[in-house]
Design a protein around this motif. Structure first.
Motif, PDB file in Angstrom:
ATOM      1  N   GLY A  55      -7.964   9.862  14.605  1.00 41.45           N
ATOM      2  CA  GLY A  55      -8.459   8.571  14.173  1.00 41.45           C
ATOM      3  C   GLY A  55      -8.935   8.532  12.739  1.00 41.45           C
ATOM      4  O   GLY A  55      -8.944   7.469  12.120  1.00 41.45           O
ATOM      5  N   SER A  56      -9.322   9.674  12.164  1.00 43.63           N
ATOM      6  CA  SER A  56      -9.847   9.689  10.799  1.00 43.63           C
ATOM      7  C   SER A  56      -8.765   9.881   9.747  1.00 43.63           C
ATOM      8  O   SER A  56      -9.071   9.914   8.552  1.00 43.63           O
ATOM      9  CB  SER A  56     -10.873  10.823  10.662  1.00 43.63           C
ATOM     10  N   VAL A  57      -7.511  10.017  10.128  1.00 40.15           N
ATOM     11  CA  VAL A  57      -6.449  10.241   9.154  1.00 40.15           C
ATOM     12  C   VAL A  57      -6.259   8.978   8.319  1.00 40.15           C
ATOM     13  O   VAL A  57      -6.474   7.856   8.798  1.00 40.15           O
ATOM     14  CB  VAL A  57      -5.133  10.634   9.880  1.00 40.15           C
ATOM     15  N   SER A  58      -5.863   9.138   7.068  1.00 42.34           N
ATOM     16  CA  SER A  58      -5.684   7.991   6.180  1.00 42.34           C
ATOM     17  C   SER A  58      -4.391   7.251   6.509  1.00 42.34           C
ATOM     18  O   SER A  58      -3.458   7.812   7.103  1.00 42.34           O
ATOM     19  CB  SER A  58      -5.654   8.458   4.719  1.00 42.34           C
ATOM     20  N   ASP A  59      -4.346   5.977   6.131  1.00 43.28           N
ATOM     21  CA  ASP A  59      -3.142   5.186   6.376  1.00 43.28           C
ATOM     22  C   ASP A  59      -1.940   5.763   5.635  1.00 43.28           C
ATOM     23  O   ASP A  59      -0.816   5.776   6.148  1.00 43.28           O
ATOM     24  CB  ASP A  59      -3.371   3.739   5.941  1.00 43.28           C
ATOM     25  N   ARG A  60      -2.172   6.266   4.439  1.00 42.00           N
ATOM     26  CA  ARG A  60      -1.081   6.814   3.634  1.00 42.00           C
ATOM     27  C   ARG A  60      -0.505   8.065   4.279  1.00 42.00           C
ATOM     28  O   ARG A  60       0.716   8.207   4.378  1.00 42.00           O
ATOM     29  CB  ARG A  60      -1.596   7.123   2.230  1.00 42.00           C
ATOM     30  N   SER A  61      -1.372   8.956   4.729  1.00 35.36           N
ATOM     31  CA  SER A  61      -0.898  10.185   5.382  1.00 35.36           C
ATOM     32  C   SER A  61      -0.144   9.860   6.672  1.00 35.36           C
ATOM     33  O   SER A  61       0.866  10.495   6.984  1.00 35.36           O
ATOM     34  CB  SER A  61      -2.083  11.104   5.688  1.00 35.36           C
ATOM     35  N   LEU A  62      -0.636   8.876   7.405  1.00 32.34           N
ATOM     36  CA  LEU A  62       0.035   8.485   8.642  1.00 32.34           C
ATOM     37  C   LEU A  62       1.415   7.909   8.357  1.00 32.34           C
ATOM     38  O   LEU A  62       2.404   8.249   9.022  1.00 32.34           O
ATOM     39  CB  LEU A  62      -0.819   7.457   9.396  1.00 32.34           C
ATOM     40  N   ALA A  63       1.531   7.042   7.319  1.00 30.25           N
ATOM     41  CA  ALA A  63       2.813   6.413   6.986  1.00 30.25           C
ATOM     42  C   ALA A  63       3.815   7.440   6.476  1.00 30.25           C
ATOM     43  O   ALA A  63       5.011   7.376   6.790  1.00 30.25           O
ATOM     44  CB  ALA A  63       2.604   5.309   5.956  1.00 30.25           C
ATOM     45  N   GLU A  64       3.343   8.392   5.685  1.00 31.41           N
ATOM     46  CA  GLU A  64       4.254   9.396   5.124  1.00 31.41           C
ATOM     47  C   GLU A  64       4.678  10.440   6.154  1.00 31.41           C
ATOM     48  O   GLU A  64       5.735  11.057   6.007  1.00 31.41           O
ATOM     49  CB  GLU A  64       3.584  10.083   3.935  1.00 31.41           C
ATOM     50  N   ILE A  67      -0.925   1.967   1.342  1.00 26.46           N
ATOM     51  CA  ILE A  67       0.391   2.601   1.421  1.00 26.46           C
ATOM     52  C   ILE A  67       1.334   2.029   0.366  1.00 26.46           C
ATOM     53  O   ILE A  67       2.544   2.264   0.409  1.00 26.46           O
ATOM     54  CB  ILE A  67       1.016   2.404   2.818  1.00 26.46           C
ATOM     55  N   ALA A  68       0.797   1.286  -0.639  1.00 31.63           N
ATOM     56  CA  ALA A  68       1.639   0.620  -1.630  1.00 31.63           C
ATOM     57  C   ALA A  68       2.431   1.624  -2.440  1.00 31.63           C
ATOM     58  O   ALA A  68       3.627   1.432  -2.698  1.00 31.63           O
ATOM     59  CB  ALA A  68       0.786  -0.263  -2.551  1.00 31.63           C
ATOM     60  N   ASP A  69       1.803   2.703  -2.881  1.00 30.77           N
ATOM     61  CA  ASP A  69       2.506   3.711  -3.677  1.00 30.77           C
ATOM     62  C   ASP A  69       3.617   4.376  -2.889  1.00 30.77           C
ATOM     63  O   ASP A  69       4.709   4.613  -3.418  1.00 30.77           O
ATOM     64  CB  ASP A  69       1.512   4.764  -4.174  1.00 30.77           C
ATOM     65  N   SER A  70       3.357   4.669  -1.648  1.00 27.70           N
ATOM     66  CA  SER A  70       4.374   5.314  -0.819  1.00 27.70           C
ATOM     67  C   SER A  70       5.551   4.374  -0.576  1.00 27.70           C
ATOM     68  O   SER A  70       6.712   4.798  -0.561  1.00 27.70           O
ATOM     69  CB  SER A  70       3.758   5.735   0.524  1.00 27.70           C
ATOM     70  N   VAL A  71       5.251   3.074  -0.380  1.00 30.25           N
ATOM     71  CA  VAL A  71       6.322   2.096  -0.187  1.00 30.25           C
ATOM     72  C   VAL A  71       7.116   1.906  -1.464  1.00 30.25           C
ATOM     73  O   VAL A  71       8.355   1.814  -1.446  1.00 30.25           O
ATOM     74  CB  VAL A  71       5.730   0.758   0.306  1.00 30.25           C
ATOM     75  N   ALA A  72       6.433   1.891  -2.614  1.00 33.18           N
ATOM     76  CA  ALA A  72       7.107   1.712  -3.906  1.00 33.18           C
ATOM     77  C   ALA A  72       8.038   2.875  -4.211  1.00 33.18           C
ATOM     78  O   ALA A  72       9.068   2.697  -4.873  1.00 33.18           O
ATOM     79  CB  ALA A  72       6.066   1.549  -5.016  1.00 33.18           C
ATOM     80  N   ALA A  73       7.677   4.063  -3.738  1.00 33.73           N
ATOM     81  CA  ALA A  73       8.531   5.228  -3.967  1.00 33.73           C
ATOM     82  C   ALA A  73       9.888   5.069  -3.276  1.00 33.73           C
ATOM     83  O   ALA A  73      10.855   5.731  -3.666  1.00 33.73           O
ATOM     84  CB  ALA A  73       7.831   6.486  -3.477  1.00 33.73           C
ATOM     85  N   ARG A  74       9.992   4.202  -2.298  1.00 30.52           N
ATOM     86  CA  ARG A  74      11.259   3.944  -1.606  1.00 30.52           C
ATOM     87  C   ARG A  74      11.981   2.722  -2.183  1.00 30.52           C
ATOM     88  O   ARG A  74      12.995   2.289  -1.640  1.00 30.52           O
ATOM     89  CB  ARG A  74      10.996   3.699  -0.114  1.00 30.52           C
ATOM     90  N   GLY A  75      11.454   2.144  -3.283  1.00 28.26           N
ATOM     91  CA  GLY A  75      12.075   0.981  -3.908  1.00 28.26           C
ATOM     92  C   GLY A  75      11.745  -0.322  -3.213  1.00 28.26           C
ATOM     93  O   GLY A  75      12.395  -1.348  -3.468  1.00 28.26           O
TER      94      GLY A  75
END
Length: 508
Positions: free
Chosen positions: A379-388, A410-418
């Protein structure tokens, strides 16, 4: 005193409830000798306790009239005796006795005619007319000329039975009406049992019952799911539950969050059988139903069925994402060797003991169906780590818009996929890769927020097991080859089943 018949091969005894009569040997020497000769036992002499049963007389009783055939016993047909042989009914005995009496009366009538012919013609006319009546009257009077202690009891018992059967014959009972009433009652009971039974017939024509117990909209959808899963259930050895009942039990577990013991009572099986059935069916549905119902649609399909509420503001929207958590089971306290209590939390595979919930990332298409759901993470994991780490980003194509109603980081992770990540209702588009602001409106935020919350809440309301808390047997990985726990599969199965229902968002 219990008397036994002295005739060889006859094992009749005078016991309580018997309908037979037992007679002493006559005191008259001549008649007594004839009885002894009829018994035909070489060298045997009767004593005061010797008795002869009534089955050896034609009429079923002895008669003291010398002209009667029952003056001396004459029925000695050997009949095998079986202790468990059922005695004839009272009506049958009465019929046989009446037949014997008629035979004896007929014989006396013939004897009377013969004696009247010998007496001479002087008494001819009148005597011949009165002979039958005299013979019958004489026979009737002689039938009671037996030993007082036995013949009186027999006559009174026979009269009592005759009166009882006469009384029963006077009562007119309409058996047809009784039979119709019983059939009607039996039919009503069968219908009641079928309605309460957890069988296919009980659900076939009852959409409300299907919806309540399974979450599916009607029996046709339930039957389709059964048809899809049945080939994969052949290897399951369960003689108590049919394939339909195994599926129904699992859906009731997910839908109503019933405990195993409750389901065991409902289906008449052991608690262990319920647990095994749920785990097996979840594995089958995870490998068969989930790939069929939960999938990422093509871009053309998304554009074609885009709802009106998002068509103007976000025409390139590919998915709406959000995260939700499910609490784990309450911590179990154990006593250490020093007498102190130590708290232990159930955990998922690879999860530290300090976390008390599981976190999931869910993706919903603009049309309102679930297109992606991640595996459970602490439950304490970050949204970014979960999405990646869950494979969500691999689904995105350049130019796709990922919409959310709150900041998921998760904006940076999404942007990395264009792709672009947008938060509805904010003054800027949150597309950090481009940094360009986008159009905003208060109504847009409400539409997107209601859209996501409606889908997630519908999944949880439809399958209340997703509201938690998660029981420890479901929070651990059940297979070494899979990093999914049983509850991860349950979440995916619930989303797949939800997609088989009517969409939460209308197209127009």
């Amino acid at each position: 005193m219990v008397h036994t018949c002295v005739v060889a091969g006859c094992k009749n005894r005078r016991t309580p409830g018997t309908r037979l009569s037992f007679y002493r040997f006559p005191r008259d020497p001549e008649r007594k000798q004839r009885w002894v000769a009829a018994v035909n036992r070489a060298g045997w002499v009767p004593n005061d306790g010797s008795r002869l049963c009534s089955t050896h007389f034609i009429s079923g009783k002895q008669v003291k009239n010398p002209h009667s055939p029952d003056y001396v016993p004459s029925v000695f047909t050997p009949v095998p005796f079986f202790p468990d042989m059922k005695e004839p009914g009272a009506l049958e005995i009465l019929d046989k006795q009446e037949a014997r009496v008629e035979a004896a009366n007929a014989l006396l009538f013939l004897q009377g005619q013969g004696s009247s012919a010998v007496d001479g013609p002087s008494q001819g006319g009148r005597h011949e007319k009165e002979a039958p009546e005299a013979a019958v009257e004489k026979t009737g009077s002689s039938s009671f000329s037996t030993d007082e202690d036995e013949e009186h009891d027999e006559a009174s018992e026979r009269d009592r039975k005759k009166g009882k059967f006469a009384q029963m014959s006077e009562i007119s009972v309409n058996f047809d009406d009784i039979l119709k009433a019983l059939k009607k009652e039996n039919r009503a009971l069968r219908e009641s049992v079928e309605k309460m039974a957890l069988s296919e017939n009980a659900f076939r024509n009852d959409a409300e019952k299907v919806k309540f117990y399974t979450g599916l909209p009607n029996y046709f959808v339930l039957e389709t799911v059964m048809w899809l899963l049945a080939p994969h259930m052949d290897g399951m050895k369960n003689t108590k539950l049919s394939k339909f009942q195994q599926l129904l039990l699992t859906l009731m577990r997910l839908r109503l969050d019933l405990r195993n013991q409750d389901l065991g009572y409902r289906f008449g099986v052991k608690v262990g059988t319920v647990a095994k059935t749920v785990h097996r069916m979840v594995n089958i549905m995870s490998s068969t139903l989930v790939p069929t119902a939960v999938f990422w649609p093509s871009r053309a399909e998304l554009r074609k069925n885009l709802p009106t509420a998002l068509r103007a503001s976000h025409p390139d929207c590919a998915v709406i994402v959000d995260c939700f958590t499910v609490p784990l089971e309450e911590p179990a306290s154990t006593v250490t060797e020093h007498g102190q209590q130590e708290t232990t939390l159930p955990r998922a595979e690879g999860m530290p003991h300090s976390h008390g919930s599981l976190k999931y990332l869910i993706g919903v298409a603009p049309q309102g169906v679930v297109t992606f759901v991640s595996r459970g993470a602490p439950g304490s994991v970050s949204d970014r780590s979960l999405a990646e780490g869950c494979g969500f980003l691999c689904k995105l194509l350049p130019g796709d818009v990922v919409l959310a109603c709150r900041d998921l980081d998760i904006a940076d992770s999404v942007a990395a996929r264009g792709a672009l990540f947008k938060i509805a209702g904010k003054g800027e588009a949150r597309a950090r890769s481009e940094g360009s602001p986008g159009p905003d409106a208060t109504s847009e935020t409400a539409v997107v927020q209601r859209h996501v919350e409606r889908v997630i809440s519908m999944v949880k309301q439809r399958y209340t097991m997703l509201t938690g808390p998660i029981e420890s047997p479901f929070s651990t990985a059940c297979e070494r080859t899979s990093n999914l726990s049983t509850f991860d599969k349950i979440v995916q199965v619930a989303c797949a089943l939800n997609n088989l229902c009517i969409s939460a968002v209308p197209l127009e």
